[in-house]
Design an enzyme around this catalytic site. Structure first.
Site, PDB file in Angstrom:
ATOM      1  N   ARG A  98       0.998  -1.228   0.006  1.00 60.71           N
ATOM      2  CA  ARG A  98      -0.092   0.030  -0.078  1.00 60.71           C
ATOM      3  C   ARG A  98       0.900   1.135  -0.220  1.00 60.71           C
ATOM      4  O   ARG A  98       1.591   1.251   0.916  1.00 60.71           O
ATOM      5  CB  ARG A  98      -0.990  -0.227   1.475  1.00 60.71           C
ATOM      6  CG  ARG A  98      -1.567   1.182   1.548  1.00 60.71           C
ATOM      7  CD  ARG A  98      -2.660   1.362   0.548  1.00 60.71           C
ATOM      8  NE  ARG A  98      -3.724   2.521   0.718  1.00 60.71           N
ATOM      9  CZ  ARG A  98      -3.505   3.805   0.155  1.00 60.71           C
ATOM     10  NH1 ARG A  98      -2.484   3.937  -0.750  1.00 60.71           N
ATOM     11  NH2 ARG A  98      -4.241   4.760   0.606  1.00 60.71           N
ATOM     12  N   HIS A 101       1.719   7.103   1.855  1.00 54.98           N
ATOM     13  CA  HIS A 101       0.411   7.992   2.155  1.00 54.98           C
ATOM     14  C   HIS A 101       0.321   8.632   3.535  1.00 54.98           C
ATOM     15  O   HIS A 101       0.730   8.158   4.296  1.00 54.98           O
ATOM     16  CB  HIS A 101      -0.858   7.236   1.649  1.00 54.98           C
ATOM     17  CG  HIS A 101      -1.332   6.146   2.375  1.00 54.98           C
ATOM     18  ND1 HIS A 101      -0.684   5.103   2.399  1.00 54.98           N
ATOM     19  CD2 HIS A 101      -2.138   6.224   3.268  1.00 54.98           C
ATOM     20  CE1 HIS A 101      -1.267   4.212   3.346  1.00 54.98           C
ATOM     21  NE2 HIS A 101      -2.250   5.009   3.863  1.00 54.98           N
ATOM     22  N   HIS A 103      -3.078  10.190   6.060  1.00 53.42           N
ATOM     23  CA  HIS A 103      -4.576  10.593   6.133  1.00 53.42           C
ATOM     24  C   HIS A 103      -4.597  12.090   7.153  1.00 53.42           C
ATOM     25  O   HIS A 103      -4.121  12.059   8.100  1.00 53.42           O
ATOM     26  CB  HIS A 103      -5.196   9.521   7.173  1.00 53.42           C
ATOM     27  CG  HIS A 103      -5.058   8.312   6.604  1.00 53.42           C
ATOM     28  ND1 HIS A 103      -5.914   7.946   5.420  1.00 53.42           N
ATOM     29  CD2 HIS A 103      -4.367   7.083   7.023  1.00 53.42           C
ATOM     30  CE1 HIS A 103      -5.217   6.638   4.887  1.00 53.42           C
ATOM     31  NE2 HIS A 103      -4.446   6.056   5.686  1.00 53.42           N
ATOM     32  N   GLU A 108      -4.887   6.093  12.065  1.00 54.78           N
ATOM     33  CA  GLU A 108      -5.214   4.832  11.480  1.00 54.78           C
ATOM     34  C   GLU A 108      -4.702   3.732  12.481  1.00 54.78           C
ATOM     35  O   GLU A 108      -3.509   3.743  13.164  1.00 54.78           O
ATOM     36  CB  GLU A 108      -4.246   4.517  10.171  1.00 54.78           C
ATOM     37  CG  GLU A 108      -4.229   3.127   9.618  1.00 54.78           C
ATOM     38  CD  GLU A 108      -3.703   2.920   8.353  1.00 54.78           C
ATOM     39  OE1 GLU A 108      -3.665   3.970   7.405  1.00 54.78           O
ATOM     40  OE2 GLU A 108      -3.140   2.082   8.072  1.00 54.78           O
ATOM     41  N   HIS A 147       2.934   7.021   6.051  1.00 55.58           N
ATOM     42  CA  HIS A 147       3.318   5.558   6.448  1.00 55.58           C
ATOM     43  C   HIS A 147       3.171   4.738   4.961  1.00 55.58           C
ATOM     44  O   HIS A 147       2.518   5.162   4.282  1.00 55.58           O
ATOM     45  CB  HIS A 147       2.393   5.306   7.537  1.00 55.58           C
ATOM     46  CG  HIS A 147       1.071   5.166   7.185  1.00 55.58           C
ATOM     47  ND1 HIS A 147       0.462   6.527   7.661  1.00 55.58           N
ATOM     48  CD2 HIS A 147      -0.136   4.327   6.662  1.00 55.58           C
ATOM     49  CE1 HIS A 147      -1.049   6.530   7.024  1.00 55.58           C
ATOM     50  NE2 HIS A 147      -1.272   5.042   6.623  1.00 55.58           N
ATOM     51  N   GLU A 170     -13.003  10.418   1.740  1.00 55.38           N
ATOM     52  CA  GLU A 170     -13.406  11.608   0.923  1.00 55.38           C
ATOM     53  C   GLU A 170     -12.229  12.515   1.150  1.00 55.38           C
ATOM     54  O   GLU A 170     -12.408  13.100   2.239  1.00 55.38           O
ATOM     55  CB  GLU A 170     -14.662  12.086   0.867  1.00 55.38           C
ATOM     56  CG  GLU A 170     -15.663  11.120   0.962  1.00 55.38           C
ATOM     57  CD  GLU A 170     -15.668  10.800   2.696  1.00 55.38           C
ATOM     58  OE1 GLU A 170     -16.117  11.845   3.472  1.00 55.38           O
ATOM     59  OE2 GLU A 170     -15.810   9.640   3.166  1.00 55.38           O
TER      60      GLU A 170
END
Ligand code: MN
Ligand code: MN
Length: 388
Positions: A98, A101, A103, A108, A147, A170
Site C-alpha cells: 500500500r 500516504h 490521512h 489509523e 506511512h 473522501e
C-alpha cells in the site's frame, strides 16, 4: 443481511408512516401528560425510529481490487450512521504494498488477521520506524503521519483498519504518486535532483496498491543514517499483551492508551462470545462502539430511549455501530465462537452494566420499580462485566 441503499429507503418510508400514526395518537392526548407508551418529556412529537446499525463491509458496493490486493471500505458514504469510526478490510498479495500516504483527518489503527505486514512510518519528531506485524498485533499511526504497508514474506496478508473519523476517505487520504504525478516536472527535478524528463512521463494517477519485490529480509535497523530510528511505539501485540479477562461465556482482551500510549484516540477490545452466551446489557458513557465480526454469527440489540429498541443479526465480515450512551447487548446465535474486533473512540475504556446499576440501588427501590418481590430484587445477578 446486507444494508443497501434500497433498505435504507424502505426503512425511511416505514418510519414516515410510523411518525404519522404516532402523531395522530399523541394529538388526542393532553400535551405534556404521559401516555401509557410515551414519555412525559416527548412534547407531543414522536422520536425518529432507530436507524440500521449493521453494514456488510466485505460484500459492500465500494471497493478496490487489483493485482496486488483489495480494499473494502465502510465510511460515512456506505454506512452513514458511523460518523466517528470508519473501517477498511485490506488484503495484500506477496510483494504488494500500500503506497506511501497519509490521512489528513484521521488516525489509523489496524489488527492483523492473516499473514505478516511490515510498516514504515515517519513522525514529526524527526524519527522513522519500521515494524513487522503478525496475526493479533495492532498498529496505530497518528493523524497525518506518513506511512506505508507491505506484505511481508511469501504468503498473502489480511488486516482490518479502523480510522477515528467516519469521513477519512473522501478528500482525506493523500498518496505520494497522486501528488508527484500532478506536480510540475521542473519543480520535482529541483526538489529531488532527478531529471525532469523522468517525472514528465509518469502516469497521472494514484498507484494505491503496487507490486514490488517480495520482502523477506530482516527488519532494517536504520534505513537512512540521516534520519534517527524511533522505538517501536506504533506497535502493540494485542493478542499476547492485551489485558485479558475471562468470563463464564467468553473472554476479552483490551488495549487502551494506558497500555499503548500512542493509541490516544481509540480503545480496542477483542471479544469472544461462546455459542449460546450473551454479552450482558451495558452502555458506554464516553464512546461510540464499532464492531467487526471476525467469525461466527449473532445478534446485536440496541436501546435508544423513547421505547426504541432494535435488534439486527450479523455474521463474519460485517460491522456494527452503536452510538455513545445507547444501551446494548450481544447474543451468539450460531454454533461457533463469535469473535469480534471492537473499537471505541476514546483513549480509555468505560462501561456501565445494568446488573451493577440495579445492585447499586436498594432492593426495595428496585422492587418498587418493577413490582417484583424483595426476594427477587435481592437475588438479581451480580456484576459480571461481560459474557455469560
Ligand atoms: Mn493508511
Ligand atoms: Mn459495548
Amino acid at each position: 443481511m446486507q444494508t443497501s441503499r434500497r433498505n435504507f429507503l424502505t426503512a425511511a418510508s416505514l418510519s414516515t408512516i410510523g411518525l404519522v400514526t404516532a402523531a395522530s395518537t399523541v394529538g388526542s392526548l393532553i400535551p405534556g401528560i404521559a401516555s401509557a407508551t410515551g414519555s412525559p418529556l416527548d412534547g407531543g412529537s414522536a422520536p425518529e425510529e432507530l436507524e440500521d446499525f449493521i453494514y456488510d463491509i466485505e460484500n459492500g458496493a465500494k471497493g478496490w481490487v487489483g493485482e496486488g490486493g483489495s480494499a473494502k471500505e465502510a465510511t460515512v458514504e456506505e454506512f452513514p450512521l458511523s460518523q466517528s469510526i470508519a473501517g477498511v478490510s485490506m488484503h495484500l498479495q506477496p510483494g504488494a504494498f500500500r503506497e506511501l500516504h497519509w490521512h489528513s483527518i484521521a488516525a489509523e489503527w489496524a489488527y492483523v488477521l492473516e499473514g505478516q505486514v511490515r510498516t514504515t512510518i515517519i513522525s514529526p519528531d524527526g524519527t522513522t520506524s519500521t515494524d513487522d506485524f503478525e496475526v493479533g498485533d495492532v498498529w496505530y499511526f497518528p493523524k497525518g503521519h506518513g506511512h506505508m504497508l507491505q506484505c511481508l514474506g511469501d504468503k498473502p496478508c489480511h488486516f482490518l483498519i479502523g480510522f477515528d473519523s467516519g469521513h477519512f476517505s473522501e478528500f482525506g487520504t493523500f498518496s505520494i504518486t497522486d501528488w508527484v504525478s500532478h506536480t510540475s516536472p521542473e519543480i520535482l527535478a529541483r526538489n529531488t535532483g532527478l531529471p525532469a524528463a523522468f517525472f514528465a512521463q509518469l502516469p497521472k494517477k494514484e498507484l494505491y496498491i503496487g507490486m514490488g519485490k517480495v520482502a523477506t529480509e530482516p527488519r532494517p535497523k536504520n534505513i537512512n543514517p540521516a534520519i534517527p530510528f524511533g522505538t517501536s511505539s506504533h506497535k502493540f501485540r494485542m493478542e499476547r499483551d492485551g489485558i485479558y479477562n475471562e468470563f463464564k461465556g467468553g473472554s476479552t482482551k483490551l488495549v487502551s492508551s494506558l497500555e499503548f500510549p500512542i493509541q490516544n484516540t481509540l480503545t480496542a477490545l477483542r471479544m469472544n462470545i461462546e455459542p449460546g452466551a450473551i454479552r450482558e446489557l451495558h452502555w458506554h458513557p464516553n464512546a461510540d462502539e464499532w464492531q467487526y465480526v471476525m467469525s461466527g454469527s449473532g445478534k446485536v440489540s440496541i436501546f435508544g430511549s423513547h421505547g426504541r429498541v432494535k435488534t439486527m443479526p450479523y455474521s463474519k465480515g460485517m460491522v456494527a455501530f452503536i452510538k455513545q450512551g445507547y444501551g446494548h447487548y450481544i447474543e451468539n446465535t450460531g454454533t461457533e465462537t463469535l469473535k469480534l474486533i471492537v473499537l471505541f473512540n476514546s483513549p480509555v475504556y468505560q462501561e456501565l452494566s445494568l446488573n451493577d446499576w440495579l445492585n447499586a440501588n436498594s432492593p426495595q427501590l428496585v422492587a418498587d420499580h418493577f413490582g417484583m418481590s424483595l426476594e427477587q430484587a435481592s437475588s438479581l445477578a451480580r456484576h459480571n462485566t461481560g459474557v455469560f
